[in-house]
Design a protein around this motif. Structure first.
Motif, PDB file in Angstrom:
ATOM      1  N   HIS A 167      76.487 -86.901  53.146  1.00  0.00           N
ATOM      2  CA  HIS A 167      76.723 -88.284  52.726  1.00  0.00           C
ATOM      3  C   HIS A 167      76.290 -88.544  51.288  1.00  0.00           C
ATOM      4  CE1 HIS A 167      78.144 -90.723  56.130  1.00  0.00           C
ATOM      5  NE2 HIS A 167      77.486 -89.895  56.913  1.00  0.00           N
ATOM      6  N   HIS A 168      75.239 -87.852  50.845  1.00  0.00           N
ATOM      7  CA  HIS A 168      74.631 -88.299  49.598  1.00  0.00           C
ATOM      8  C   HIS A 168      74.494 -87.233  48.526  1.00  0.00           C
ATOM      9  CE1 HIS A 168      73.696 -91.818  51.947  1.00  0.00           C
ATOM     10  NE2 HIS A 168      73.030 -91.082  52.814  1.00  0.00           N
ATOM     11  N   HIS A 179      77.157 -95.775  58.428  1.00  0.00           N
ATOM     12  CA  HIS A 179      75.994 -94.978  58.024  1.00  0.00           C
ATOM     13  C   HIS A 179      75.182 -95.728  56.961  1.00  0.00           C
ATOM     14  CE1 HIS A 179      73.952 -91.040  57.241  1.00  0.00           C
ATOM     15  NE2 HIS A 179      73.837 -91.547  56.027  1.00  0.00           N
ATOM     16  N   HIS A 189      71.380 -97.358  57.133  1.00  0.00           N
ATOM     17  CA  HIS A 189      70.249 -97.267  56.197  1.00  0.00           C
ATOM     18  C   HIS A 189      69.757 -98.663  55.825  1.00  0.00           C
ATOM     19  CE1 HIS A 189      70.191 -92.996  55.594  1.00  0.00           C
ATOM     20  NE2 HIS A 189      71.347 -92.914  54.969  1.00  0.00           N
ATOM     21  N   HIS A 246      67.865 -90.749  58.124  1.00  0.00           N
ATOM     22  CA  HIS A 246      68.629 -89.627  58.670  1.00  0.00           C
ATOM     23  C   HIS A 246      67.876 -89.041  59.860  1.00  0.00           C
ATOM     24  CE1 HIS A 246      70.748 -88.872  54.555  1.00  0.00           C
ATOM     25  NE2 HIS A 246      71.338 -89.816  55.260  1.00  0.00           N
TER      26      HIS A 246
HETATM   27 ZN    ZN Z   1      72.457 -91.270  54.551  1.00  0.00          ZN
END
Ligand code: ZN
Lengths: 197, 508
Positions: free
Chosen positions: A55-56, B438, B442, B448
């Motif tokens: 994702h990052h 997602h 957060h 995570h």
């Molecule tokens: Zn994430």
């Protein structure tokens, strides 16, 4: 039921085994091994794709090579695969720069220049070449900063070139600032130059 | 629907900081200050009795100005007090200031002058025609500087101010901001404590300490004597301060095993603070929660504009998928608004090239309405593309774990993500929904399940972790929404994660 029908059915049922039994044992092993290797390869590709889809962040080279001994080849395979899931292919193209060799450079720079390549992909490719190959990529990147007709591409090129250390990249940005006429692009180039200081 | 009570409101304080990255701020994104070292800002009238400077006058910091806003940096020689978002001259502070129409952004107060005269402006400023008003204003720049371009802008800044004071001077003051009270008290020593009330009706709350300096959360003590230790077992709740330095949105209880840490009555928050003042606000939540409202900013996403987003099949399909994911936590997507950012912002940020771009874009978020219910909604910025100049790659970014609920117009007011997979083959809408859920996860407080390194910051007991990330699909947490890889299959929530989503006041 007629006896011959029963016999034929039985024959058909046992035939594959009979045929298989006619083959040398070594061939069976090779086929099984090939199937196993194919499965392993698919598993490894899947693992690589999952890592690429973080994702990052992009995974580092160590992470990919831990997932597969064939990491570079698999990443290349995904990058070349037009049918791959878009996210995986984009990330594979970025990850190729983790192995910054001539073959990778040639592939990425040709893809950048290919008229069929969409600008959306170019926005990804410009920083990949800059971050993976540094000053060696300047000649191929500079037309996108100085000559491309799309202001957004020029901004992406400027941002990518700004990540390259050294005087040559700085001089290229200065040159672009002098010639750029689009106010937004001009201001973004100024910002990138400021960040280098 | 459960209720939300925003229990303390008098002024609206916006913060920005630059620890992880530079954050631009502003209720509306102007003005902001280029090159300002200050990493925090106050919004609203300055109640500091030491303030002596009117709008247009020089200043060293915000406390010098009656307005509480000192523009600084190279563009504002000697500093420049101002009132931002003024409606008319009466909003300006001090004598001889007027509310100048700013075609580029928010109106602000400046010193008037006669362009036919000379010597009316202080050093570093010259009298030039006001851009959209009769007469001139003392504008930064020398006589021979043809275009100093000092008009407050939203670019390349790490500080800005916002005006929403008690007297409703600011244009945003009408937008329900009066409902918000951010309490402040002096912070004479390095360590400071403030009390906050939690009503008997509440089932959980978010308390948000904010400072102009760096803060280090230490603990909350409850009326019953429990200690929520941010240096110990609740250290994961200091993530906001670690990321942004100046703010730490704190939800209590943070996880099911910490249920006992929630107590109504007078609680006390203790922290280290680098500034002379500490501010905070509290938002309470009551069970049951059923809804989350979204403000979805579509920024240059091809083929869909904010105007037609409600009818866009891909956007709606993606939102339906998002709702399916959140439904596991018994939360449905409530009101979805599609506000627009200015065209200039769309040009600048449709392609996100850095984390700074993200925060500058998010600063364009605006109050979605007047009421507390409207304010307590999540901002989601979906852009044409994420393509970071520095390499790497992010599909989305949440400004906080959790983010600050009810806070709009700052560089940390929401999440941003790529929209480049919307409508693409192979599940692009579902993937986009996973990315959105997602990032919302957060912003609501979820970590995570496992990090790439094999470690985890998640405090949740019922969510399995992975001990061999080299084979991710074999991990027990593969399939979970908060697994670090984006995949259309990663959409599950565990009950403890649902708990975290439910106690956050953004779900209501
Ligand atoms: Zn994430």
């Amino acid at each position: 039921m007629k006896l011959w029908i029963v016999l034929i059915v039985i024959a058909l049922l046992v035939a594959p085994k009979a045929f298989a039994g006619d083959e040398p044992a070594a061939d069976i092993d090779e086929r099984d091994q090939a199937v196993t290797q194919s499965d392993e390869r698919a598993d490894e590709r899947e693992a690589i794709e999952v890592h690429l889809a973080h994702h990052h962040q992009l995974p580092d080279r160590e992470t990919l090579e831990k997932a597969s001994d064939n990491a570079r080849a698999i990443v290349f395979e995904i990058a070349r695969d037009d049918d791959a899931f878009l996210l995986h292919r984009q990330r594979a193209l970025k990850a190729l720069a983790l192995w910054p060799d001539d073959e990778v450079y040639e592939y990425l720079s040709e893809l950048l220049e290919d008229e069929a390549t969409e600008n959306g992909l170019r926005h990804h490719l410009l920083p990949v070449l800059a971050n993976g190959f540094g000053e060696d990529a300047l000649d191929d990147l500079s037309p996108y900063l100085l000559e491309n007709s799309d202001p957004q591409i020029r901004i992406s090129a400027a941002g990518a070139i700004a990540e390259i250390s050294g005087d040559n990249a700085g001089e290229l940005l200065d040159e672009a600032l002098e010639t750029e006429e689009h106010p937004l692009v001009e201001s973004r180039i100024e910002g990138f130059i400021d960040q280098r200081r | 629907m459960g209720s939300i009570m925003i229990v303390r409101f008098s002024s609206f304080l916006v913060v920005c900081a630059a620890l992880a990255f530079v954050i631009a701020c502003g209720q509306d994104p102007t003005p902001v200050v280029e090159g300002n070292d200050d990493n925090g800002m106050n919004v609203g009238q300055n109640n500091d009795s030491e303030a002596t400077r009117g709008d247009g006058q020089s200043c060293g910091d915000d406390s010098d100005c009656f307005s509480g806003v000192c523009l600084q940096g190279d563009d504002w020689p000697g500093g420049h007090c101002t009132t931002i978002n003024c409606d008319d001259d009466a909003d300006c502070h001090g004598d001889d200031a007027f509310c100048m129409t700013n075609p580029e952004g928010n109106d602000f107060c400046a010193r008037p002058c006669d362009t036919d005269g000379s010597g009316q402006c202080r050093d570093g400023y010259t009298c030039q025609d006001a851009p959209a008003d009769p007469g001139g204003w003392c504008r930064p720049g020398e006589e021979d500087d043809p275009d100093p371009d000092p008009t407050p802008s939203n670019n390349d800044n790490n500080d800005s101010n916002n005006d929403n004071n008690d007297s409703n001077n600011g244009s945003n003051g009408d937008n329900g901001v009066n409902d918000f009270e951010i309490e402040c008290q002096s912070s004479p020593g390095q360590q400071v404590s403030f009390d906050f009330e939690v009503s008997d009706d509440a089932d959980s709350y978010m308390v948000v300490p904010i400072s102009e300096g760096l803060i280090t959360p230490l603990n909350i003590t409850t009326p019953g004597g429990e200690t929520i230790n941010f240096q110990g077992q609740n250290s994961f709740q200091a993530a906001g301060a670690q990321m942004f330095g100046v703010i730490n949105p704190t939800v209590v209880p943070a996880a099911p095993q910490f249920d006992y840490q929630f107590e109504t009555g007078t609680n006390t928050y203790t922290l280290e603070n680098d500034a002379s003042e500490i501010c905070w606000y509290v938002i309470e939540s009551q069970d049951p929660v059923t809804t989350i409202d979204l403000n979805v900013y579509l920024v240059g996403v091809p083929g869909v504009s904010p105007d037609d987003a409600e009818n866009d099949i891909n956007v709606q399909n993606m939102l339906d998928e998002t709702e399916d994911i959140l439904a596991q936590a018994n939360v449905e997507v409530g009101e979805v608004r599609f506000p627009e950012v200015p065209a200039s912002a769309e040009d600048n940020y449709s392609i996100i090239r850095s984390e700074q771009d993200v925060s500058e874009l998010i600063a364009y978020s605006e109050d979605p309405g007047d009421t507390a219910d409207e304010l307590v909604s999540a901002n989601v910025f979906i852009t044409e593309q994420f393509s970071f100049s520095g390499g790497g790659g992010a599909l989305g970014i949440s400004l906080g774990i959790p983010g600050a609920a009810g806070l709009h117009g700052t560089g940390i007011s929401g999440v941003a993500m790529t929209g480049e997979y919307l409508g693409t083959a192979g599940g692009g809408n579902k993937l986009t929904a996973v990315i959105l859920a997602h990032e919302l996860g957060h912003f609501l407080g979820l970590f995570h399940t496992t990090e790439q390194t094999g470690t985890s910051m998640s405090p949740l007991y019922d969510v399995p972790e992975c001990d061999n990330m080299s084979n991710p699909t074999a991990c027990p947490d593969w399939g979970n929404l908060m697994f670090p890889s984006a995949d259309t299959n990663n959409d599950e929530l565990h009950p403890d994660q649902s708990f975290v989503i439910g106690v956050n006041p953004l779900t209501k």
